[in-house]
Design an enzyme around this catalytic site. Structure first.
Site, PDB file in Angstrom:
ATOM      1  CG  ASP A  17     -27.454  10.752 -14.085  1.00 46.75           C
ATOM      2  OD1 ASP A  17     -26.609  11.334 -14.787  1.00 46.75           O
ATOM      3  OD2 ASP A  17     -28.571  10.421 -14.506  1.00 46.75           O
ATOM      4  CG  ASP A 128     -35.753   1.814 -12.854  1.00 43.27           C
ATOM      5  OD1 ASP A 128     -36.418   0.769 -12.853  1.00 43.27           O
ATOM      6  OD2 ASP A 128     -34.664   1.924 -13.461  1.00 43.27           O
ATOM      7  CB  SER A 182     -29.291   5.792 -20.725  1.00 41.09           C
ATOM      8  OG  SER A 182     -30.627   5.411 -20.985  1.00 41.09           O
TER       9      SER A 182
END
Length: 405
Positions: A17, A128, A182
């Site tokens: 990412d 986040d 993840s």
């Protein structure tokens, strides 16, 4: 883009990412990218991130890999542990508490290198993004924030991989296709979300766990340890003085060996949805229980009960990203004041997935064996005093009873 960005500091892990984000920032904003990788004790080799950033054209002097483990535990984890903070009564906030430190360091680096923007890799569905950006704005109200997941059209892992291959960005073989789940890790915890964990009825597969052995496979013999506290902070394990990060790492080793700290949680995200996650917090689980145990001896009932009222509010502030808010700082001041006499030693038995308190002592103890004993207390407590105490507390109940009889 309409807004000019000359230089941006990217929170960079070197994974798929953020590697794509680095190139996307260079292309989309035609700007210089500075990378920042925080070593928070995630247990991964971080030098590959440096090499990937260099391959992407980042100047060596603009690649920051900072060891923040001691600061993380001393200034973030330990203050939170003093508060006994648990989000929704269970979650020890391992991901949440790392974000304000990362944001703080990003803003510091931005000032050092003259950057006019910061960027992160958090998605538009999660917490986040909120935590990072509230931190940025609290520390630099005028900073520009770039959140690629809210701007670009790379809406799937397949699209990310296609972009990476088109721009000669190395893609780890295990990132091809859909990842099974993840993860996020630091010295306090590891969290896992998504894919095989998305059905809350299905048990978490054993291969998801990385920080703890299965409790069923843990040793058949209990292990006894002690933790020493000074003013609410742990300072030693088994009598050995340790730095904050070293102490937490030591407790992590014990927790790992005995399968301690696993949590399967369906939580309420700040953005409004429910999510299912698996958290492993081995050392933090032991530390939380031990801290409560030493407070049992040293805190007055009124202070202890008030702390229990404040703890959920404190936890919610941390979870929602308000670490740098005045209300969190106000709560911290009250909590820290309460810890002045929270010193002593706790003895714990670790066995098959659980820590058990089996002893505690303190030079500041409010516990009086002479007063509480069932044997002759030699006049330390006059039991006749209880009659008036009970009648005063019963007065309103008796009045209600007479009225409603």
């Amino acid at each position: 883009m309409s807004d000019t960005v000359n230089r941006v500091v990217l929170a960079y892990s070197g994974g798929l990412d953020t590697s794509v984000i680095l190139k996307w920032l260079q292309q989309t904003y035609n700007c210089e990218v500075v990378t920042f990788t925080a070593d928070l004790g995630q247990g991964e080799e971080l030098e590959p991130a440096r090499r990937k950033a260099e391959m992407a054209g980042v100047r060596p002097e603009h690649i920051f890999i900072d060891d923040l483990k001691e600061e993380f535990v001393r200034d973030y984890v330990f203050p939170m542990m003093r508060a006994n903070a648990l989000y929704e009564g269970l979650y020890l906030l391992g991901t949440s508490i790392a974000r304000p430190l990362i944001a703080k360091r990003q803003i510091e680096i931005a000032q050092m290198v003259g950057a006019d923007a910061v960027s992160h890799g958090a998605t538009g569905k999660g917490n986040d993004q909120v935590r990072f950006e509230l931190g940025y704005y609290a520390l630099n109200p005028d900073i520009k924030v770039i959140a690629p997941w809210r701007e670009w059209d790379l809406t799937s892992r397949t699209r990310l991989i296609e972009f990476a291959e088109a721009h000669q960005i190395p893609v780890s073989k295990d990132k091809r296709g859909e990842a099974p789940f993840s993860t996020d890790a630091n010295l306090l915890h590891t969290s896992s979300e998504g894919k095989v964990l998305e059905d809350p009825w299905e048990e978490v597969p054993e291969y998801v766990f990385s920080r703890t052995v299965s409790p069923e496979e843990a040793p058949d013999t209990p292990e006894i340890i002690t933790i020493d506290f000074e003013r609410g902070d742990a300072v030693a394990v088994n009598g050995q003085g340790l730095s904050p990060a070293s102490l937490l790492a030591k407790l992590n080793d014990y927790g790992h060996r005995h399968g301690i700290g696993r949590l399967d949680l369906v939580e309420n995200r700040f953005v409004g949805m429910k999510s299912r996650g698996m958290y492993e917090t081995p050392g933090g689980t032991i530390l939380h229980l031990a801290h409560r145990a030493i407070e049992q001896l040293t805190l007055d009932r009124g202070a202890a009960h008030l702390k229990d009222e404040l703890a959920p509010r404190y936890a919610e502030l941390v979870y929602n990203g308000f670490w740098f808010s005045p209300e969190r700082e106000m709560l911290q001041a009250a909590i820290d004041h309460s810890q002045a006499k929270v010193s002593g030693t706790v003895r714990l038995k670790l066995y098959k997935g659980s820590p058990h308190v089996i002893g505690r002592r303190s030079p500041n103890s409010l516990y009086s064996e002479k007063v509480v004993t069932f044997e002759d207390d030699q006049g330390a407590y006059d039991q006749r005093d209880a009659a008036g105490f009970i009648k005063l507390n019963a007065l309103r109940l008796r009045l209600l009873g007479r009225r409603d009889r």
